[in-house]
Design a protein around this motif. Sequence first.
Motif, PDB file in Angstrom:
ATOM      1  N   VAL A  98       0.857  -1.191   0.000  1.00  0.00           N
ATOM      2  CA  VAL A  98       0.000   0.000   0.000  1.00  0.00           C
ATOM      3  C   VAL A  98       0.891   1.237   0.000  1.00  0.00           C
ATOM      4  O   VAL A  98       1.725   1.406   0.892  1.00  0.00           O
ATOM      5  CB  VAL A  98      -0.899   0.020   1.253  1.00  0.00           C
ATOM      6  CG1 VAL A  98      -1.764   1.269   1.269  1.00  0.00           C
ATOM      7  CG2 VAL A  98      -1.761  -1.235   1.313  1.00  0.00           C
ATOM      8  N   PRO A  99       0.748   2.133  -0.989  1.00  0.00           N
ATOM      9  CA  PRO A  99       1.564   3.349  -1.001  1.00  0.00           C
ATOM     10  C   PRO A  99       1.082   4.360   0.037  1.00  0.00           C
ATOM     11  O   PRO A  99      -0.124   4.549   0.231  1.00  0.00           O
ATOM     12  CB  PRO A  99       1.382   3.886  -2.421  1.00  0.00           C
ATOM     13  CG  PRO A  99       0.059   3.341  -2.879  1.00  0.00           C
ATOM     14  CD  PRO A  99      -0.099   2.015  -2.198  1.00  0.00           C
ATOM     15  N   GLY A 100       2.027   4.994   0.707  1.00  0.00           N
ATOM     16  CA  GLY A 100       1.715   6.049   1.662  1.00  0.00           C
ATOM     17  C   GLY A 100       2.337   7.372   1.238  1.00  0.00           C
ATOM     18  O   GLY A 100       2.834   7.518   0.122  1.00  0.00           O
ATOM     19  N   ARG A 101       2.301   8.344   2.125  1.00  0.00           N
ATOM     20  CA  ARG A 101       2.910   9.637   1.849  1.00  0.00           C
ATOM     21  C   ARG A 101       4.439   9.527   1.927  1.00  0.00           C
ATOM     22  O   ARG A 101       4.983   8.634   2.566  1.00  0.00           O
ATOM     23  CB  ARG A 101       2.428  10.682   2.855  1.00  0.00           C
ATOM     24  CG  ARG A 101       0.933  10.965   2.814  1.00  0.00           C
ATOM     25  CD  ARG A 101       0.589  12.127   3.738  1.00  0.00           C
ATOM     26  NE  ARG A 101      -0.822  12.506   3.657  1.00  0.00           N
ATOM     27  CZ  ARG A 101      -1.757  12.107   4.507  1.00  0.00           C
ATOM     28  NH1 ARG A 101      -1.444  11.290   5.508  1.00  0.00           N
ATOM     29  NH2 ARG A 101      -3.009  12.493   4.361  1.00  0.00           N
ATOM     30  N   ASP A 102       5.130  10.481   1.285  1.00  0.00           N
ATOM     31  CA  ASP A 102       6.582  10.629   1.407  1.00  0.00           C
ATOM     32  C   ASP A 102       7.326   9.332   1.103  1.00  0.00           C
ATOM     33  O   ASP A 102       8.306   8.992   1.766  1.00  0.00           O
ATOM     34  CB  ASP A 102       6.951  11.107   2.817  1.00  0.00           C
ATOM     35  CG  ASP A 102       6.321  12.442   3.156  1.00  0.00           C
ATOM     36  OD1 ASP A 102       6.147  13.266   2.228  1.00  0.00           O
ATOM     37  OD2 ASP A 102       5.982  12.662   4.327  1.00  0.00           O
TER      38      ASP A 102
END
Length: 472
Positions: free
Chosen positions: A66-70
């Motif tokens: 799952v992609p997150g911020r930064d």
Amino acid sequence: MTPKSMKHYFLLAIGSLIAAGAHSAYAAPQGERADECKDLQCLICPQLSAPEEYAEGNMKALKQIVPGRDRWLFRSEVDLTNDFGIPPAVQPEFARLMRAFASHGTQVAVAVQPTRGLMHRAQLQPGQMHGFDYARASANLRRFLQQMRDGGAIVPDIMTLVEQPPKDFFFRRDHHWTPIGAEAVARLTADTIRQHPVYAQLPRKGYTTEQSLTLYKDGTLNLGLAAICGNHFGYQFVPGYRTIPEDNDAALLFEDQPDPEIVLVGTSNSAAREDETKQFNFDGFLKQYLGSDLINYALPGAGQDGSLLEYLLSSNYSPDKAPKLIIWELPANYRLDGELTYRQLIPAVNGGCKARQTQLETRVERPAMGLNDRLELLSNAGAQRRDLKGRDAVLDIRISDPNIKNFYIITYYDNGTRDKVWFRREAIVTGGQYYLELSRAAEFRDANLLSVLLEPTQVVEQPFQIETKLCL
């Protein structure tokens, strides 16, 4: 390199990283401009959420990235879980394990490692939460800590770190903690142990920690991204540390030093490894903050209890000379719910059949065995039949070939019931010695044992011998 061969390469790399740690660098696609790929989110492909990408091999452990911020990456099933804790039916078994240790003068401290989702929830993106609920997850983790305290363990209040997480507690794209995370948990663990009476029994030795080489980490999730999308975010660099004794007087090398009374067990987050870039110095920080030496038995890729079992079955452990303290580093997603965990560990803590009365004993040999073959290890029949009803019996099984690690032990009873237990020991954990308590379940308590069989779940091509004892 073709897309197929590239994926094969990254899958191999993921396999080594999940058991341990690796390395690579991001090169932007030709012609790409920075303003067309804000925060490199263009590297995330739709296939990252496809279930079939996680159906086989080492990718199962990454389900689902799952992609997150930064440039953070998470695993939906592990990092974003809300469920923690020992199932209520199993909780008495954990307490029984703690009592077994205590009977030999050993106190157990469990250093729980929170999930990446709890520690870095600020990096999660709306719409990419996969059911993660911070309030629910933190409440369940708090309950898990209390369960273990109620069972007799020393358990630091890791919730103080969850509520105010240190920056970069975990690597951004890897499942391991950074030295920052290792130091925070070591300090909290040591502070809690210092408040317990066991601390007064520990030999003292001064240590100091210094910054060493810079650690680089590509990361298991980063390599998973590469295997699926053909892109990845590159290295993360963090300071590394090493801990050394304060007194380096060479003359002390020739003097008798007290044996360490602390044993550390756990996962790859705690393991001491030859590659310094994979050292997070958890054991060193513990030495510094406790002011005491320890023996590190933590192992990468050994699961929740593999390194503890490795220690208990080693020549370094004896029930008659047990350590004062075992520190068990445990990721929170391990629920300590496996019945076999306790049926192996408790007799191992007690030394197997060494301090018990042997009732049955055999030695068998076989030139080889195939799948679905069965070998009778013990028979409780005829004139030598023992009455074992309601008795707390233990099987002590020694296999001459340590590579035989995958098999069933099947016990038959005179009331028509049977108990079938699957041993599947991780590759890094030594084979050869196995303990198993006979089942304490109600359906077996009033029945007498008839027979014990072994059924391999791997092909055994070489001759081997098995020595089996049943003791009370």
